[in-house]
Design an enzyme around this catalytic site. Structure first.
Site, PDB file in Angstrom:
ATOM      1  N   LYS A   1       0.014   4.286  -0.316  1.00 38.80           N
ATOM      2  CA  LYS A   1      -0.664   5.468   0.247  1.00 38.80           C
ATOM      3  C   LYS A   1      -0.488   6.662  -0.701  1.00 38.80           C
ATOM      4  O   LYS A   1      -0.425   6.478  -1.912  1.00 38.80           O
ATOM      5  CB  LYS A   1      -0.153   5.735   1.660  1.00 38.80           C
ATOM      6  CG  LYS A   1      -0.240   4.457   2.528  1.00 38.80           C
ATOM      7  CD  LYS A   1      -0.088   4.667   3.985  1.00 38.80           C
ATOM      8  CE  LYS A   1      -0.227   3.325   4.688  1.00 38.80           C
ATOM      9  NZ  LYS A   1      -0.212   3.421   6.131  1.00 38.80           N
TER      10      LYS A   1
ATOM     11  N   SER B   1       3.336  -2.197  10.347  1.00 38.88           N
ATOM     12  CA  SER B   1       4.791  -2.283  10.584  1.00 38.88           C
ATOM     13  C   SER B   1       5.396  -3.633  10.199  1.00 38.88           C
ATOM     14  O   SER B   1       6.322  -4.114  10.857  1.00 38.88           O
ATOM     15  CB  SER B   1       5.118  -1.916  12.042  1.00 38.88           C
ATOM     16  OG  SER B   1       4.752  -0.571  12.295  1.00 38.88           O
TER      17      SER B   1
ATOM     18  N   GLY C   1       2.381   2.229  10.772  1.00 38.86           N
ATOM     19  CA  GLY C   1       3.340   3.327  10.629  1.00 38.86           C
ATOM     20  C   GLY C   1       4.087   3.685  11.902  1.00 38.86           C
ATOM     21  O   GLY C   1       4.724   4.723  11.990  1.00 38.86           O
TER      22      GLY C   1
ATOM     23  N   ASN D   1       0.857  -1.188   0.000  1.00 33.67           N
ATOM     24  CA  ASN D   1       0.000   0.000   0.000  1.00 33.67           C
ATOM     25  C   ASN D   1       0.895   1.241   0.000  1.00 33.67           C
ATOM     26  O   ASN D   1       1.482   1.578   1.017  1.00 33.67           O
ATOM     27  CB  ASN D   1      -0.898  -0.043   1.252  1.00 33.67           C
ATOM     28  CG  ASN D   1      -1.737   1.205   1.398  1.00 33.67           C
ATOM     29  OD1 ASN D   1      -1.836   2.015   0.472  1.00 33.67           O
ATOM     30  ND2 ASN D   1      -2.350   1.366   2.566  1.00 33.67           N
TER      31      ASN D   1
ATOM     32  N   HIS E   1      -9.707   1.173   4.641  1.00 35.74           N
ATOM     33  CA  HIS E   1      -8.436   1.325   5.360  1.00 35.74           C
ATOM     34  C   HIS E   1      -8.665   2.263   6.556  1.00 35.74           C
ATOM     35  O   HIS E   1      -9.451   3.208   6.468  1.00 35.74           O
ATOM     36  CB  HIS E   1      -7.364   1.893   4.424  1.00 35.74           C
ATOM     37  CG  HIS E   1      -6.000   1.879   5.039  1.00 35.74           C
ATOM     38  ND1 HIS E   1      -5.577   2.845   5.925  1.00 35.74           N
ATOM     39  CD2 HIS E   1      -4.983   0.995   4.942  1.00 35.74           C
ATOM     40  CE1 HIS E   1      -4.347   2.554   6.329  1.00 35.74           C
ATOM     41  NE2 HIS E   1      -3.965   1.435   5.751  1.00 35.74           N
TER      42      HIS E   1
ATOM     43  N   GLU F   1      -5.537  -4.910  10.590  1.00 42.47           N
ATOM     44  CA  GLU F   1      -4.497  -3.903  10.839  1.00 42.47           C
ATOM     45  C   GLU F   1      -4.826  -3.130  12.115  1.00 42.47           C
ATOM     46  O   GLU F   1      -5.630  -2.181  12.084  1.00 42.47           O
ATOM     47  CB  GLU F   1      -4.433  -2.917   9.667  1.00 42.47           C
ATOM     48  CG  GLU F   1      -4.099  -3.543   8.339  1.00 42.47           C
ATOM     49  CD  GLU F   1      -3.530  -2.514   7.369  1.00 42.47           C
ATOM     50  OE1 GLU F   1      -2.403  -2.722   6.904  1.00 42.47           O
ATOM     51  OE2 GLU F   1      -4.194  -1.493   7.108  1.00 42.47           O
TER      52      GLU F   1
ATOM     53  N   GLU G   1      -7.057   4.652   7.689  1.00 44.35           N
ATOM     54  CA  GLU G   1      -6.846   6.085   7.411  1.00 44.35           C
ATOM     55  C   GLU G   1      -8.086   6.689   6.760  1.00 44.35           C
ATOM     56  O   GLU G   1      -8.410   7.854   6.974  1.00 44.35           O
ATOM     57  CB  GLU G   1      -5.584   6.273   6.551  1.00 44.35           C
ATOM     58  CG  GLU G   1      -4.327   6.064   7.394  1.00 44.35           C
ATOM     59  CD  GLU G   1      -3.138   5.525   6.626  1.00 44.35           C
ATOM     60  OE1 GLU G   1      -3.106   5.593   5.391  1.00 44.35           O
ATOM     61  OE2 GLU G   1      -2.208   5.021   7.298  1.00 44.35           O
TER      62      GLU G   1
HETATM   63  P1  PGA Z   1       2.769   0.265   7.655  1.00 44.69           P
HETATM   64  O1  PGA Z   1       1.290   0.504   7.025  1.00 44.69           O
HETATM   65  O2  PGA Z   1       3.297  -1.024   7.068  1.00 44.69           O
HETATM   66  O3  PGA Z   1       3.563   1.467   7.214  1.00 44.69           O
HETATM   67  O4  PGA Z   1       2.615   0.174   9.135  1.00 44.69           O
HETATM   68  C1  PGA Z   1       0.400  -0.554   6.823  1.00 44.69           C
HETATM   69  C2  PGA Z   1      -0.896  -0.052   6.222  1.00 44.69           C
HETATM   70  O5  PGA Z   1      -1.364   1.028   6.587  1.00 44.69           O
HETATM   71  O6  PGA Z   1      -1.495  -0.735   5.351  1.00 44.69           O
END
Ligand code: PGA
Length: 252
Positions: A11, A215, A175, A9, A97, A169, A99
Site C-alpha cells: 500500500k 487479515s 486491515g 501489498n 483493489h 478480498e 481501496e
Molecule cells: P490486510 O490487507 O492483509 O492488511 O488485511 C489486505 C489487502 O488489502 O490486500
C-alpha cells in the site's frame, strides 16, 4: 496443478531505502523455496529501487504495481502506463483493489479496461473483488461477486487470462484483523471459479489462480491454503514485516 502465489501489498508505505531493506531481509528468509511464486507490490516511487535490488540479487521475486492506467501514454495527469511499468521490470499489477474502488472512484468498467490492457501488455493482472459488510449481511455476496468477476473479465482474451490472478478480498476483512473463515473464503472462491468458467471457459477457470486476502497472517495461512480452490494470498499488513511474510510464504 496450480502453483500457489503469495503477494505482499505494501500500500502507501515504505520509502525506497526501507523497501530495499525489506526485500533484502525477505530474500534471506525465503531463498531456496521454489514451490510458491512470491510477489511484492511496492508504491510506484519505490519500484525502481526494488527492481534494481531484485535484478542485481538475482532474486526470484515478482514485482507488482498497485495500479496502472490502461493507455500507453496521453493526457492523463497523475497516471502511470503499462509500458512505463514494463520499463522498470514490473511483472504483475494489482487492479481494482477495494481501496481504489472505495476512495478513488474505480468502476467495474475501468477495472475491465485495465485488466485487458495488462493482459495485452504481458503483465499479470491481480484483479480484486469483494463485498462490503452491508452487502454480506443483506445476502448479496453472490450477486456482487458474480457481477464484479463478469464485468472485470468482459471480452478478455481467454488464452492470456489463463495466467492471471483474481484476489477475493471481503472488505470487512481488510486491515481489521478479522479474516474470513477458510470455509467462507473457499465458498466464494469456488463461486469465482465457476463464474470465470461461464464468462471465459472451463480451461481458463481451471488454470487461473485465485487468492484470498484480508487479515492473512502466519497463523491462519495454512488453513486457507488447505482449501481446494484457494491458490494463494494477497497480504497487506503482515507483508510489511519480513519475518511474518516469510512465514506466510513458507506456510506448509
Ligand atoms: P490486510 O490487507 O492483509 O492488511 O488485511 C489486505 C489487502 O488489502 O490486500
Amino acid at each position: 496443478m496450480r502453483r500457489p502465489i503469495i503477494a505482499g501489498n505494501w500500500k502507501m508505505n515504505l520509502l525506497p531505502g526501507q523497501a530495499v531493506a525489506l526485500v533484502d531481509d525477505l530474500w534471506g528468509m525465503i531463498s531456496g523455496q521454489g514451490s510458491v511464486e512470491v510477489v511484492v507490490c511496492p508504491p510506484f516511487m519505490d519500484i525502481p529501487a526494488v527492481s534494481e535490488m531484485i535484478g542485481s540479487g538475482k532474486m526470484d521475486i515478482g514485482l507488482a504495481a498497485q495500479n496502472m492506467h490502461w493507455e500507453e501514454s496521453g493526457a492523463f495527469t497523475g497516471e502511470v502506463s503499462p509500458t512505463m511499468l514494463l520499463k522498470f521490470g514490473v511483472t504483475h499489477v494489482i487492479i481494482g483493489h477495494s481501496e481504489r474502488r472505495q476512495f478513488f472512484g474505480e468502476t467495474d468498467q475501468g477495472v475491465n479496461r485495465k485488466v485487458r490492457s495488462a493482459l495485452e501488455h504481458g503483465l499479470v493482472p491481480i484483479m480484486c473483488v469483494g463485498e462490503t459488510l452491508k452487502q454480506r449481511e443483506a445476502g448479496d455476496t453472490e450477486n456482487v461477486i458474480v457481477n464484479q468477476v463478469k464485468c472485470g473479465l468482459f471480452e478478455a482474451d481467454s488464452a492470456r487470462a489463463n495466467g492471471m490472478v483474481i484476489a477475493y478480498e471481503p472488505l470487512w476483512a481488510i486491515g481489521t484483523g478479522k479474516a474470513a473463515t477458510a470455509l467462507d473464503a473457499e465458498e466464494v472462491i469456488s463461486l469465482v471459479r465457476r463464474t470465470v468458467s461461464e464468462t471465459l471457459n472451463a480451461e481458463t477457470a481451471d488454470r487461473i489462480r485465485i487468492q484470498y486476502g484480508g487479515s492473512v497472517n502466519p497463523d491462519n495461512i495454512s488453513e486457507f491454503m488447505s482449501q481446494q480452490d484457494i491458490d494463494g494470498a494477497l497480504v497487506g499488513g503482515a507483508s510489511l514485516k519480513a519475518e511474518d511474510f516469510a512465514k506466510i510464504v513458507r506456510f506448509s
